[in-house]
Motif scaffolding. Structure first.
Motif, PDB file in Angstrom:
ATOM      1  N   LYS A 172       0.846  -1.210   0.000  1.00  0.00           N
ATOM      2  CA  LYS A 172       0.000   0.000   0.000  1.00  0.00           C
ATOM      3  C   LYS A 172       0.879   1.256   0.000  1.00  0.00           C
ATOM      4  CE  LYS A 172      -3.824  -0.058   2.529  1.00  0.00           C
ATOM      5  NZ  LYS A 172      -4.974   0.291   1.670  1.00  0.00           N
ATOM      6  N   ALA A 173       1.944   1.215   0.795  1.00  0.00           N
ATOM      7  CA  ALA A 173       2.863   2.354   0.851  1.00  0.00           C
ATOM      8  C   ALA A 173       3.618   2.524  -0.462  1.00  0.00           C
ATOM      9  CB  ALA A 173       3.836   2.177   2.009  1.00  0.00           C
ATOM     10  N   MET A 174       4.121   1.424  -1.010  1.00  0.00           N
ATOM     11  CA  MET A 174       4.938   1.499  -2.228  1.00  0.00           C
ATOM     12  C   MET A 174       4.108   1.841  -3.466  1.00  0.00           C
ATOM     13  SD  MET A 174       7.995   1.262  -1.234  1.00  0.00           S
ATOM     14  CE  MET A 174       7.316   2.189   0.152  1.00  0.00           C
ATOM     15  N   THR A 181       8.843   1.708 -13.182  1.00  0.00           N
ATOM     16  CA  THR A 181       9.464   2.959 -12.743  1.00  0.00           C
ATOM     17  C   THR A 181       8.979   3.233 -11.331  1.00  0.00           C
ATOM     18  OG1 THR A 181       9.588   3.828 -14.990  1.00  0.00           O
ATOM     19  CG2 THR A 181       9.691   5.427 -13.185  1.00  0.00           C
ATOM     20  N   ILE A 182       9.919   3.374 -10.404  1.00  0.00           N
ATOM     21  CA  ILE A 182       9.576   3.673  -9.014  1.00  0.00           C
ATOM     22  C   ILE A 182      10.335   4.923  -8.591  1.00  0.00           C
ATOM     23  CG2 ILE A 182      11.343   2.054  -8.146  1.00  0.00           C
ATOM     24  CD1 ILE A 182       9.420   1.555  -5.730  1.00  0.00           C
ATOM     25  N   ALA A 183       9.608   5.892  -8.082  1.00  0.00           N
ATOM     26  CA  ALA A 183      10.202   7.169  -7.665  1.00  0.00           C
ATOM     27  C   ALA A 183      11.001   7.804  -8.803  1.00  0.00           C
ATOM     28  CB  ALA A 183      11.086   6.955  -6.441  1.00  0.00           C
ATOM     29  N   GLY A 184      10.540   7.601 -10.036  1.00  0.00           N
ATOM     30  CA  GLY A 184      11.219   8.171 -11.197  1.00  0.00           C
ATOM     31  C   GLY A 184      12.401   7.359 -11.681  1.00  0.00           C
ATOM     32  N   ASP A 243       4.723   3.353 -10.932  1.00  0.00           N
ATOM     33  CA  ASP A 243       3.969   3.839 -12.088  1.00  0.00           C
ATOM     34  C   ASP A 243       2.985   2.799 -12.628  1.00  0.00           C
ATOM     35  OD1 ASP A 243       5.718   2.011 -13.267  1.00  0.00           O
ATOM     36  OD2 ASP A 243       6.116   3.280 -15.016  1.00  0.00           O
ATOM     37  N   THR A 244       2.878   1.661 -11.934  1.00  0.00           N
ATOM     38  CA  THR A 244       1.924   0.628 -12.320  1.00  0.00           C
ATOM     39  C   THR A 244       1.378  -0.028 -11.056  1.00  0.00           C
ATOM     40  OG1 THR A 244       1.609  -1.308 -13.751  1.00  0.00           O
ATOM     41  CG2 THR A 244       3.656  -1.220 -12.523  1.00  0.00           C
TER      42      THR A 244
END
Length: 368
Positions: free
Chosen positions: A157-159, A179-182, A164-165
């Motif tokens: 839930k946090a992540m 993509t996570i945190a850009g 981006d998906t």
């Protein structure tokens, strides 16, 4: 000692640092019990960048993996992860590992920190038979990748806030490149070593600080906390997960360790290292079995303690033991003679020349 992309963060946060597998790692921040229960109830973050990552690529990648591992990697499809082990050719285990299927010709092997060099040398020894060249199709990327394990019931839930998906609906032992945190092309897998759900995130070392900051910012509303390796060990033990060097090693077979489920003899699996030996063990039976136990008398079992019968005759040895912070019981794992391996059997743990009564139980010790 080696450092990870997050070492400065641990020191800044006041973690107690210890040498582990050649790395300077945080063993605890505020206390193992508190950190353990925080992961069980909320969400915690482990630096597991010391783990090893080895790429296997090319048209013969699958055939090679099938030969050097015990599980059937042909069952994998892109986006799936498999738990397996490397048989050592002498009836024991080189290491246990995760196999990631990126595509039909690309696999990522995630191995234990203390075994990276040993594992890579073992793979290099067998690679030429499959036309695989070390440094080319077989590549040790361990020093280039950092990894965070975000674990606990609120982890996904946090992540989700920084992915981006969709990740909240991911099945256990699957992964996505996202993509996570850009940060592009991160590997986000719903694996873990705690039994409380969550994920493991792989990025390049240079993106480590960006990932750390984003993960903790996203988790702020869920009371996210950094967690040390001490709680990682107690969490895995409450689940009955094997730890290499304690419960499995170069002298133990996967059949003895209760890992028959990752040891496949199907036609699709084909020939693999130690196949005949393991098949014989499976058919003829073993001389010892790894079991879970719960201490009934007061005390704490530790690695190396003798296991005895009621008469004080040695029947085995403790491989892992602790006071489980969430189960609030002294629990452990031990190799014992097969006749003592059935659930409900009384055994005795020798602690400072005293025989403490215990009973064999099925794992996991912790049940949600």
């Amino acid at each position: 000692m080696k450092t990870t992309a997050f070492t400065a963060k641990h020191i800044e946060l006041g973690a107690r640092m210890v040498p582990f597998a050649g790395f300077n790692m945080p063993v605890e921040y505020v206390g193992i019990n508190e950190e353990h229960n925080h992961v069980r109830e909320k969400v915690g973050v482990f630096d597991v960048s010391h783990m090893g990552e080895i790429w296997v690529k090319g048209p013969n990648a699958l055939a090679f993996i099938q030969y050097v591992t015990s599980n059937d990697a042909s069952l994998l499809t892109p986006g799936k992860v498999q738990y397996s082990c490397f048989p050592n050719g002498k009836g024991g285990i080189v290491d246990d590992l995760l196999v990631y299927c990126i595509d039909s010709v690309t696999y990522l092997l995630v191995v234990n920190a203390s075994n990276v060099d040993k594992d890579y040398a073992h793979l290099c020894e067998h690679a030429p038979k499959f036309g695989i060249t070390p440094g080319k199709e077989l590549y040790n990327a361990s020093d280039e990748i950092c990894q965070l394990a975000v674990q606990g019931p609120l982890a996904l839930k946090a992540m989700q806030k920084i992915c981006d998906t969709t990740v909240e609906d991911m099945e256990y032992y699957t992964f996505k490149k996202l993509t996570i945190a850009g940060i592009k092309d991160a590997i986000f897998s719903t694996t873990g070593y705690t039994g409380s759900g969550g994920c493991e995130i792989y990025v390049a070392n240079e993106d480590g600080e960006k990932l750390w900051n984003a993960v903790f910012e996203a988790g702020k509303e869920f009371d996210i906390k950094p967690i040390g390796l001490g709680a990682r060990d107690t969490l895995r033990l409450e689940m009955g997960f094997c730890l290499y060097g304690n419960d499995i090693d170069d002298t133990t077979s996967p059949i003895e360790a209760g890992l028959g489920w990752i040891t496949k003899f199907s036609e699709a699996k084909g020939e693999f290292i130690d196949r005949e030996y393991m098949l014989k063990l499976k058919d003829d039976g073993v001389t010892r079995k790894l079991v879970g136990f719960e201490l009934l008398d007061r005390g704490i079992p530790r690695h190396g303690y003798e296991v005895c019968d009621a008469n004080g005759t040695e029947i085995g040895i403790v491989t892992s033991g602790t006071m489980g912070p969430a189960v609030k019981k002294a629990v452990g794992m031990a190799y014992v003679k097969p006749e003592f391996a059935k659930s409900g059997t009384d055994i005795f743990i020798k602690v400072r020349d005293k025989l403490l009564k215990a009973t064999v139980v099925k794992t996991p010790f912790y049940k949600k």
